[in-house]
Design an enzyme around this catalytic site. Structure first.
Site, short mmCIF file in Angstrom:
data_model
loop_
_atom_site.label_atom_id
_atom_site.label_comp_id
_atom_site.label_asym_id
_atom_site.label_seq_id
_atom_site.Cartn_x
_atom_site.Cartn_y
_atom_site.Cartn_z
N TYR A 153 -20.23 32.14 43.01
CA TYR A 153 -20.47 31.95 44.43
C TYR A 153 -19.32 31.18 45.11
O TYR A 153 -19.46 30.73 46.23
CB TYR A 153 -21.78 31.19 44.65
CG TYR A 153 -23.02 32.00 44.35
CD1 TYR A 153 -22.95 33.33 43.98
CD2 TYR A 153 -24.28 31.42 44.43
CE1 TYR A 153 -24.09 34.06 43.70
CE2 TYR A 153 -25.43 32.15 44.16
CZ TYR A 153 -25.34 33.47 43.78
OH TYR A 153 -26.46 34.19 43.51
N LYS A 162 -24.49 31.44 29.12
CA LYS A 162 -24.09 32.67 28.43
C LYS A 162 -22.72 32.46 27.80
O LYS A 162 -21.80 33.27 27.93
CB LYS A 162 -24.07 33.84 29.43
CG LYS A 162 -23.98 35.22 28.78
CD LYS A 162 -25.19 35.57 27.93
CE LYS A 162 -25.05 37.00 27.40
NZ LYS A 162 -26.10 37.32 26.40
N ASP A 204 -30.15 35.34 28.89
CA ASP A 204 -30.94 36.56 28.73
C ASP A 204 -32.15 36.31 27.84
O ASP A 204 -33.25 36.81 28.10
CB ASP A 204 -30.09 37.72 28.22
CG ASP A 204 -29.20 37.34 27.04
OD1 ASP A 204 -29.07 36.15 26.72
OD2 ASP A 204 -28.61 38.26 26.44
N ASP A 223 -30.00 30.80 40.30
CA ASP A 223 -30.51 31.60 41.40
C ASP A 223 -31.45 32.69 40.88
O ASP A 223 -32.58 32.86 41.34
CB ASP A 223 -29.33 32.21 42.16
CG ASP A 223 -29.72 32.77 43.52
OD1 ASP A 223 -30.90 32.67 43.89
OD2 ASP A 223 -28.83 33.29 44.21
N ASP A 240 -35.89 32.78 40.59
CA ASP A 240 -36.64 33.87 41.23
C ASP A 240 -37.53 34.58 40.23
O ASP A 240 -38.65 34.99 40.56
CB ASP A 240 -35.67 34.87 41.86
CG ASP A 240 -35.19 34.44 43.24
OD1 ASP A 240 -35.31 33.23 43.54
OD2 ASP A 240 -34.70 35.29 43.99
#
Length: 324
Positions: A120, A165, A197, A221, A225
């Site tokens: 971002y 990751k 993951d 983020d 969610d």
């Protein structure tokens, strides 16, 4: 002591849920001054700027900011607003409440998301008609600052999970992981590591194995969610963007254009964000009262349509105020 709160409704249901949260705050009869600012799609159409300089300055100068949502201009609004308050961590609780038809009613998590860099950072380029690139930025200093906050955030004797990751993004997530784990070790705080993951699967199967999750920007983020789906939807997730001397509070949900203007939006995430704002400003008792009132209304009703009810925004807001 008086506190100035910048109020920025933005677009869509932001224009409905932010006034609801302000009504709740005003019902507490605290020494709060609310100052309004404009931002979002309609503002860009009218002025050419999604976030006018005066709104940026308003957020920078206030004691805290309450923000709703932005539509197509979201990146042009929320990222600069987070910069205005020097936010370095995004706090996103994901908690299942009594009375809500949650997929995993045992869920009670908090995501501490790095809030300044990662993908971002805004470094995108078109190199040809066929090729676009995105540069991911990770610094040791930002990762360490997040880790310092996380160590202070968790209760004594509790640790946190570092979700990353680094097995694939060895340089960037590797730097993030190494910095966070090193700071935690220096503070004597226990950590466990989970690949992002794998976390996505494990949190759905058994959310009780997690408590506080520390993660990079994009992962926080997306995964928060995902957690929203476990507790009843985005209409229940508040968030706080914390800086050293300032902060911005916002619901995790977006503008919900399909219901905007109908007066039926769920105000709970925004009211819970307002409760986080109160706690940040030192009104811990009032913050607890607001959260308790929300829990009571969620359990007993009325509820908006997204939670299986038929009440409008005003009725739910008034029920919270009545509980207070």
């Amino acid at each position: 002591m008086s506190h100035t709160i910048a109020v920025i409704e933005g677009d869509g249901i932001g224009q409905e849920v932010i006034p609801a949260a302000v009504d709740v705050l005003e019902s507490l009869d605290l020494d709060l001054e609310f100052v309004e600012g404009d931002a979002g799609d309609a503002v860009k159409e009218a002025t050419g700027e999604a976030l006018p300089q005066e709104t940026y300055d308003l957020a920078a100068d206030a004691d805290a900011t309450l923000f709703g949502a932005a539509g197509e201009t979201a990146a042009d609004v929320i990222l600069p607003l987070r910069d205005a308050v020097d936010s370095f961590v995004n706090i996103r609780p994901a908690k299942a409440y009594p009375g809500v038809d949650a997929v995993r009613p045992e869920t009670d998590l908090v995501f501490l998301r790095e809030n300044t860099e990662g993908v971002y950072s805004g470094h995108e380029d078109d190199l040809s008609e066929d090729l676009s690139t995105l540069t991911r930025v990770v610094t040791t200093s930002a990762s360490e600052k997040l880790a310092e906050f996380a160590c202070e955030y968790v209760d004594d004797g509790e640790g946190f999970s570092v979700v990353h990751k680094a097995n694939v993004m060895r340089k960037t997530d590797g730097r993030f992981r190494d910095a966070v784990v090193r700071v935690a070790d220096e503070h004597g705080v226990d950590t466990d590591e989970v690949l992002m993951d794998a976390f996505a699967t494990r949190v759905c199967l058994d959310p009780e194995q997690f408590d506080t999750i520390v993660c990079p920007n994009l992962a926080g983020d997306v995964l928060s969610d995902l957690a929203a789906g476990l507790v009843g939807g985005l209409g229940l997730l508040p968030s706080a963007n914390i800086g050293d001397d300032n902060a911005l509070f916002e619901p995790v949900h977006g503008t919900a254009p399909d219901i905007a203007g109908q007066g039926v939006a769920n105000p709970m995430a925004t009211v819970l964000s307002a409760a986080m704002l109160l706690n940040h400003l030192g009104y811990s008792e009032e913050s607890d009262r607001v959260e308790t009132a929300v829990e009571t209304v969620l359990a007993e009703g009325p509820r908006t349509a997204d939670l299986g009810g038929d009440a409008d925004t005003e009725a739910v807001t008034q029920a919270i105020i009545n509980e207070l």
